[in-house]
Scaffold this motif. Structure first.
Motif, mmCIF file in Angstrom:
data_model
loop_
_atom_site.group_PDB
_atom_site.id
_atom_site.type_symbol
_atom_site.label_atom_id
_atom_site.label_comp_id
_atom_site.label_asym_id
_atom_site.label_seq_id
_atom_site.Cartn_x
_atom_site.Cartn_y
_atom_site.Cartn_z
ATOM 1 N N GLY A 1 3.532 -7.002 -16.568
ATOM 2 C CA GLY A 1 4.732 -6.453 -17.186
ATOM 3 C C GLY A 1 4.461 -5.762 -18.507
ATOM 4 N N LYS A 2 3.207 -5.882 -19.031
ATOM 5 C CA LYS A 2 2.924 -5.366 -20.372
ATOM 6 C C LYS A 2 1.857 -4.250 -20.375
ATOM 7 N N ARG A 3 0.676 -4.520 -19.853
ATOM 8 C CA ARG A 3 -0.403 -3.555 -20.001
ATOM 9 C C ARG A 3 -1.400 -3.700 -18.858
ATOM 10 N N GLN A 4 -1.714 -2.574 -18.214
ATOM 11 C CA GLN A 4 -2.694 -2.582 -17.120
ATOM 12 C C GLN A 4 -4.105 -2.540 -17.701
ATOM 13 N N ASP A 5 -5.098 -2.922 -16.879
ATOM 14 C CA ASP A 5 -6.500 -2.853 -17.299
ATOM 15 C C ASP A 5 -7.101 -1.554 -16.775
ATOM 16 N N GLU A 6 -7.859 -0.915 -17.627
ATOM 17 C CA GLU A 6 -8.446 0.399 -17.320
ATOM 18 C C GLU A 6 -9.378 0.354 -16.100
ATOM 19 N N ARG A 7 -10.043 -0.805 -15.923
ATOM 20 C CA ARG A 7 -11.084 -0.901 -14.894
ATOM 21 C C ARG A 7 -10.572 -0.757 -13.469
ATOM 22 N N PHE A 8 -9.280 -1.033 -13.278
ATOM 23 C CA PHE A 8 -8.769 -1.069 -11.904
ATOM 24 C C PHE A 8 -7.802 0.076 -11.585
ATOM 25 N N ILE A 9 -7.705 1.045 -12.496
ATOM 26 C CA ILE A 9 -6.714 2.102 -12.271
ATOM 27 C C ILE A 9 -7.173 3.038 -11.150
ATOM 28 N N ILE A 10 -6.202 3.777 -10.618
ATOM 29 C CA ILE A 10 -6.540 4.731 -9.563
ATOM 30 C C ILE A 10 -7.107 6.001 -10.200
ATOM 31 N N THR A 11 -8.030 6.636 -9.453
ATOM 32 C CA THR A 11 -8.626 7.904 -9.913
ATOM 33 C C THR A 11 -8.544 8.888 -8.747
ATOM 34 N N GLU A 12 -9.088 10.066 -8.952
ATOM 35 C CA GLU A 12 -9.034 11.032 -7.837
ATOM 36 C C GLU A 12 -9.889 10.588 -6.644
ATOM 37 N N ASN B 1 0.848 -1.184 0.000
ATOM 38 C CA ASN B 1 0.000 0.000 0.000
ATOM 39 C C ASN B 1 0.882 1.230 0.000
ATOM 40 N N VAL B 2 0.566 2.176 -0.868
ATOM 41 C CA VAL B 2 1.362 3.415 -0.931
ATOM 42 C C VAL B 2 0.416 4.614 -0.843
ATOM 43 N N SER B 3 0.980 5.752 -0.447
ATOM 44 C CA SER B 3 0.152 6.946 -0.271
ATOM 45 C C SER B 3 -0.079 7.662 -1.599
ATOM 46 N N TYR B 4 0.939 7.594 -2.475
ATOM 47 C CA TYR B 4 0.774 8.227 -3.773
ATOM 48 C C TYR B 4 1.598 7.454 -4.801
ATOM 49 N N PRO B 5 1.173 7.477 -6.031
ATOM 50 C CA PRO B 5 1.896 6.722 -7.056
ATOM 51 C C PRO B 5 3.205 7.409 -7.453
ATOM 52 N N SER B 6 4.259 6.626 -7.587
ATOM 53 C CA SER B 6 5.525 7.200 -8.062
ATOM 54 C C SER B 6 6.010 6.316 -9.211
ATOM 55 N N TYR B 7 5.964 6.858 -10.414
ATOM 56 C CA TYR B 7 6.198 6.041 -11.608
ATOM 57 C C TYR B 7 7.676 5.907 -11.945
ATOM 58 N N THR B 8 8.406 5.250 -11.065
ATOM 59 C CA THR B 8 9.835 5.130 -11.348
ATOM 60 C C THR B 8 10.210 3.724 -11.817
ATOM 61 N N LEU B 9 9.398 2.765 -11.519
ATOM 62 C CA LEU B 9 9.757 1.385 -11.860
ATOM 63 C C LEU B 9 9.123 0.973 -13.184
ATOM 64 N N ALA B 10 9.907 0.275 -13.969
ATOM 65 C CA ALA B 10 9.434 -0.100 -15.305
ATOM 66 C C ALA B 10 8.208 -1.006 -15.248
ATOM 67 N N LYS B 11 8.279 -2.033 -14.428
ATOM 68 C CA LYS B 11 7.200 -3.015 -14.445
ATOM 69 C C LYS B 11 6.416 -2.928 -13.146
ATOM 70 N N CYS B 12 5.504 -1.991 -13.111
ATOM 71 C CA CYS B 12 4.810 -1.690 -11.879
ATOM 72 C C CYS B 12 3.471 -1.047 -12.226
ATOM 73 N N ILE B 13 2.423 -1.400 -11.477
ATOM 74 C CA ILE B 13 1.125 -0.732 -11.682
ATOM 75 C C ILE B 13 0.584 -0.236 -10.337
ATOM 76 N N PHE B 14 -0.359 0.691 -10.413
ATOM 77 C CA PHE B 14 -1.079 1.166 -9.229
ATOM 78 C C PHE B 14 -2.550 0.837 -9.405
ATOM 79 N N VAL B 15 -3.122 0.226 -8.369
ATOM 80 C CA VAL B 15 -4.482 -0.300 -8.465
ATOM 81 C C VAL B 15 -5.328 0.273 -7.328
ATOM 82 N N ASP B 16 -6.581 0.499 -7.597
ATOM 83 C CA ASP B 16 -7.525 0.959 -6.571
ATOM 84 C C ASP B 16 -7.942 -0.250 -5.725
ATOM 85 N N GLN B 17 -7.534 -0.294 -4.464
ATOM 86 C CA GLN B 17 -7.815 -1.443 -3.587
ATOM 87 C C GLN B 17 -9.303 -1.763 -3.542
ATOM 88 N N ASP B 18 -10.160 -0.750 -3.599
ATOM 89 C CA ASP B 18 -11.590 -1.003 -3.457
ATOM 90 C C ASP B 18 -12.203 -1.662 -4.687
#
Lengths: 436, 436
Positions: free
Chosen positions: B414-425, B338-355
């Motif tokens: 490692g390739k492509r995230q799914d739109e349905r689970f991305i983080i939003t405001e 769990n992280v407080s804010y996304p930091s896009y430094t890693l190549a193979k990494c995604i951020f997901v909305d836990q809920d």
């Protein structure tokens, strides 16, 4: 439309279509098919026919048949008569081997003299099978089972993948004529026994035996290629060729191999060795032990095996050094220079009284009866005794050079100077001799 | 005084004298000689006898003969009856192969159950010759010509260097009794044809044929050893085993070898491939081309050939990630935090909305009908279409892992995230998932 024979040639030997070649023609089925095949392909070639004079008038009839065919089809044709029996006796060869040697020698001579590129022979799959079985019946190694090569250097065998039966059908289809070789039925006992008794059973056991056999040969050739590759790879790691031509086998590295005896066999068998158990024992034997073949010696020398020819052991040559020469390169590197005073800084160097030596100096190997006066000792010593006391191996003795003045030893080069030629307080001119 | 049989055992198998072993005893000449030999040497051993029930009462008579001998000489003896015909039918084997499998399976089971060290069989030089000729008649490679091994693991064959004739003389000299196997004259057509028709001709052609044959086998075994050595050496240079078990053949290095097709054959033939020309063509083929054996796929992938099992292609397993798990090791390495804010430094990494996700998360391979909503795109896409557009090779598709929530794809890892689970405001808790 191309038949399977023509297709094979187009695929495997396309270069033949643009080169000059001879076809070796006995007049029998196989070679007449080969000739016809290349006539169909509009190639320009010559014919070579050997008359071994082994079957009286029959041999002459064969020759006439071939010459008549050549004339009729306007194909250049050379024939050569051989006194095969005399050649065989003189060279202690079987008639078969004698005929073989004579044939290939003459083919190659003709090829070179007339600037042709290749010699074609009509060997086929049944020949390969018979050769396999002949070697197998006598006992052989992998090489003896890999059959006749499709091409080695200038010899090309375009019919090698085809069976005698296929070749016979070609001859039938094209209404060819050929001469039956009566020796097929009598001359060569072993080959004919195999052809008429062994092969039919194999063909009965497996109706597609010749196809299977072709696969077997293919696999064995591949195995042989990989084996040669591996043998060469390990050779580079383990064997070092010394300046004098001696091969030095590093025993420490050799013994790290799982199958070192197999490698030794592969590396040494072409040197005529046969006492393999003795050779394998040599690896663990005392320094100085040796195994001989007709022409070579394999010697255990500390952590190495040394391989050298017996001839190299008996180098009787004398190398001369005229007065004023400053550098010697053969058989070893020496530098000679006049100096004002001796300076003992170099390991392999002596100082000699110029007035005591006589030119030309001689460099040679040791000879029976050599004596010298070791520096620092009183009196003379047999060189053989010196070698023994210093624990020279046979190999070291054989590679040891001596510097002599007339027939007196001045220096056992790199090892011991002779007392008779040393400098004294009366020396007027000092010659320094350095081994490099 | 030791006879030549005893000498051979003392030299080659000294360990047998101090170990427990079984002798496989049919009751025939060869096995009865083997039993007698070890009785003379005062060894303690047991006997194993198989009754394959193939020759009606004869099989039973053999069994009685062996049991009587064991009782008379107080040798422990186990017998086992097999329903060989049914086993052969069930497993689609020839009777010979079925008997062979049953025999060795039972031997090994007995050996382990009773804590014996070895099983001895009475194979001899004529058996090796017959096996050579059987394989040769069918077509074979070098391995098929190197004969029966003297020892492999727990099976030892002390009579292997001796001819049937020598064994027969031993039996005569020691007045032994044995049972003649009537199947020698009928059952096994091929072996008997070879024994009674082919071998006699070879022995006639060369009176010391069996000695020559023994040398041939020795040379071929040595050749095979060196070959294996070379093949292993090149394998290390050229083949890399990947984490997922796939073998990767480096084509650049492979093509530097003079006989790369031979090496490919050596490396690949145990994987059941037969279409060799297709494999050799694959080396120069377009990326994505493949050749199949029953169980394996060889795939051209850029500058490599990849070898993997078809089974690995159909990995149906699902791996579960429970809530709170921070590290996943199988089937791939993932870190979840769990992280407080996304930091896009890693190549193979995604951020997901836990809920938006449901535990347990699932890691699995792709399945027919998979769809996902590629991040940044509007709408959904068939996963198969995505793979095609991204030019995934068959191999890449088969090794691609998916992270799913229930059956919805969260990440084509490692390739492509799914739109349905991305983080939003509106996201309250951010889960970072990293592939390592």
């Amino acid at each position: 439309m191309l038949d399977k024979f023509q297709k094979h040639i187009h695929t495997t030997f396309p270069f033949l279509l643009e080169r000059k070649f001879y076809i070796a023609v006995s007049g029998g089925l196989d070679s007449m098919v080969l000739v016809h095949l290349f006539q169909q392909m509009k190639c320009s070639f010559g014919m070579l026919h050997c008359n071994f004079q082994l079957r009286a008038t029959e041999s002459d009839e064969d020759m006439k048949f071939v010459l008549a065919y050549a004339a009729q089809h306007q194909i250049p044709c050379e024939v050569q008569q051989f006194n095969t029996k005399i050649y065989a006796e003189k060279n202690k060869l079987s008639i078969q081997l004698a005929a073989r040697e004579l044939r290939y020698q003459w083919f190659e001579a003709q090829r070179q003299a007339n600037h042709y590129d290749y010699i074609l022979t009509a060997h086929h799959l049944d020949d390969t099978l018979e050769t396999f079985l002949i070697n197998f019946s006598r006992g052989t190694g992998l090489e003896g089972l890999t059959g006749i090569p499709q091409q080695n250097e200038t010899i090309v065998r375009p019919l090698l993948p085809f069976s005698r039966e296929a070749i016979w059908h070609y001859a039938q289809d094209n209404q060819l004529q050929w001469r039956e070789d009566s020796s097929n039925a009598s001359d060569n006992y072993l080959r004919n026994k195999i052809r008429h008794h062994l092969v039919p059973i194999l063909k009965e056991l497996n109706t597609s035996f010749l196809d299977s056999f072709q696969n077997t040969i293919h696999h064995l050739k591949e195995a042989q290629e990989i084996l040669q590759d591996g043998v060469a790879l390990r050779y580079q790691e383990i064997v070092l060729k010394q300046e004098d031509g001696t091969l030095r086998f590093d025993l420490k590295k050799l013994l790290e191999l799982d199958h070192y005896t197999s490698y030794l066999y592969q590396w040494l068998h072409s040197y005529g060795f046969t006492a393999w158990q003795d050779i394998f024992d040599l690896v663990h034997a005392q320094s100085g032990k040796q195994v001989h073949s007709d022409a070579f010696i394999l010697l255990k020398n500390r952590a190495s095996l040394l391989l050298f020819s017996k001839e190299s052991q008996h180098d009787k040559r004398h190398y001369f050094i005229e007065k004023g020469i400053e550098y010697v390169k053969e058989p070893i590197n020496l530098t000679l220079c006049n100096v004002s005073y001796p300076s003992y800084t170099l390991a392999k160097c002596i100082f000699v009284d110029q007035d005591k030596i006589k030119y030309p100096l001689v460099i040679r190997k040791w000879e029976e009866g050599d004596v010298f006066y070791p520096k620092g000792m009183k009196g003379k010593k047999k060189l053989s005794k010196y070698f023994k006391d210093e624990k020279f191996s046979l190999y070291e003795k054989s590679t040891q050079w001596l510097l002599c003045s007339e027939n007196q030893i001045v220096w056992v080069i790199g090892k011991r100077q002779d007392e008779r030629f040393i400098i004294t307080e009366n020396t007027k001119q000092i010659l320094q001799i350095i081994q490099q």
